[in-house]
Design a protein around this motif. Structure first.
Motif, PDB file in Angstrom:
ATOM      1  N   ILE A  80       0.842  -1.204   0.000  1.00 50.75           N
ATOM      2  CA  ILE A  80       0.000   0.000   0.000  1.00 50.75           C
ATOM      3  C   ILE A  80       0.871   1.246   0.000  1.00 50.75           C
ATOM      4  O   ILE A  80       0.652   2.171  -0.776  1.00 50.75           O
ATOM      5  N   ARG A  81       1.872   1.269   0.907  1.00 49.76           N
ATOM      6  CA  ARG A  81       2.750   2.442   0.999  1.00 49.76           C
ATOM      7  C   ARG A  81       3.905   2.129   1.939  1.00 49.76           C
ATOM      8  O   ARG A  81       3.921   1.108   2.615  1.00 49.76           O
ATOM      9  N   VAL A  82       4.835   3.072   1.976  1.00 51.91           N
ATOM     10  CA  VAL A  82       5.938   3.046   2.929  1.00 51.91           C
ATOM     11  C   VAL A  82       5.839   4.320   3.760  1.00 51.91           C
ATOM     12  O   VAL A  82       5.639   5.402   3.209  1.00 51.91           O
ATOM     13  N   ASP A  83       5.970   4.174   5.067  1.00 53.83           N
ATOM     14  CA  ASP A  83       5.972   5.313   5.986  1.00 53.83           C
ATOM     15  C   ASP A  83       7.343   5.428   6.640  1.00 53.83           C
ATOM     16  O   ASP A  83       7.816   4.462   7.256  1.00 53.83           O
ATOM     17  N   LEU A  84       7.982   6.578   6.498  1.00 55.78           N
ATOM     18  CA  LEU A  84       9.205   6.875   7.241  1.00 55.78           C
ATOM     19  C   LEU A  84       8.743   7.446   8.573  1.00 55.78           C
ATOM     20  O   LEU A  84       8.221   8.549   8.628  1.00 55.78           O
TER      21      LEU A  84
END
Length: 178
Positions: A80-84
């Motif tokens: 879905i996504r990457v979160d930093l």
């Protein structure tokens, strides 16, 4: 596109660069307005791999992000996504957010560089926590902003060639601060 969250800002990969005076290899991310640069430190191997990925090229054997991407697909899941989500010194922390085959969200802890390579491989969005941007940002313009001479983005053919030539010429002592 992922919905906006008050704690997170959508960011884009701008390219691989060699930071000015430090000659440190970094992956540059930028905020939506292009006002801030977020440099993620890289080893020379990571820089080569990410530059190749940005260029659309592949190495002869599968990389770790190729393996993980294939595994995610084989299990019927999707990225879905990457979160930093955090930074301590030069150690960036990330979450890989998946949707499994039963439509459940799965959050995996990851090194930021690995998560970003996976996001590039899967064309997934990347977000950075506002606190990460504040802790590690550089102004995109102005007298104090380092101008990476070898910044590379997907459309910069000449920049990619300069970066690959620079990476090929690096000596071990050039990597002392990576």
């Amino acid at each position: 596109m992922a919905s906006e969250h008050p704690r997170f800002v959508q960011v884009q990969v701008r390219g691989v660069a060699v930071e000015g005076a430090s000659k440190r290899l970094v992956l540059l991310l930028t905020d939506p307005g292009g006002r801030l640069l977020l440099p993620i430190p890289l080893s020379s191997a990571e820089a080569r791999g990410l530059a190749r990925l940005l260029k659309g090229g592949r190495i002869g054997r599968p990389s770790s992000h190729d393996l993980l991407s294939a595994t995610i697909r084989a299990l019927g899941a999707r990225l879905i996504r990457v979160d930093l989500r955090g930074v301590e010194g030069e150690d960036f922390k990330a979450d890989v957010i998946l949707l499994d085959s039963r439509a459940r969200r799965v959050r995996l802890d990851a090194r930021a560089v690995d998560a970003l390579a996976l996001a590039l491989q899967c064309a997934a969005p990347v977000r950075a926590a506002r606190a990460v941007l504040e802790a590690a940002k550089l102004p995109a313009e102005g007298p104090t902003a380092p101008r990476p001479p070898l910044a590379v983005d997907a459309a910069d053919t000449a920049g990619r060639a300069r970066l690959m030539a620079r990476l090929a010429d690096l000596a071990p002592e050039d990597l002392a601060n990576c």
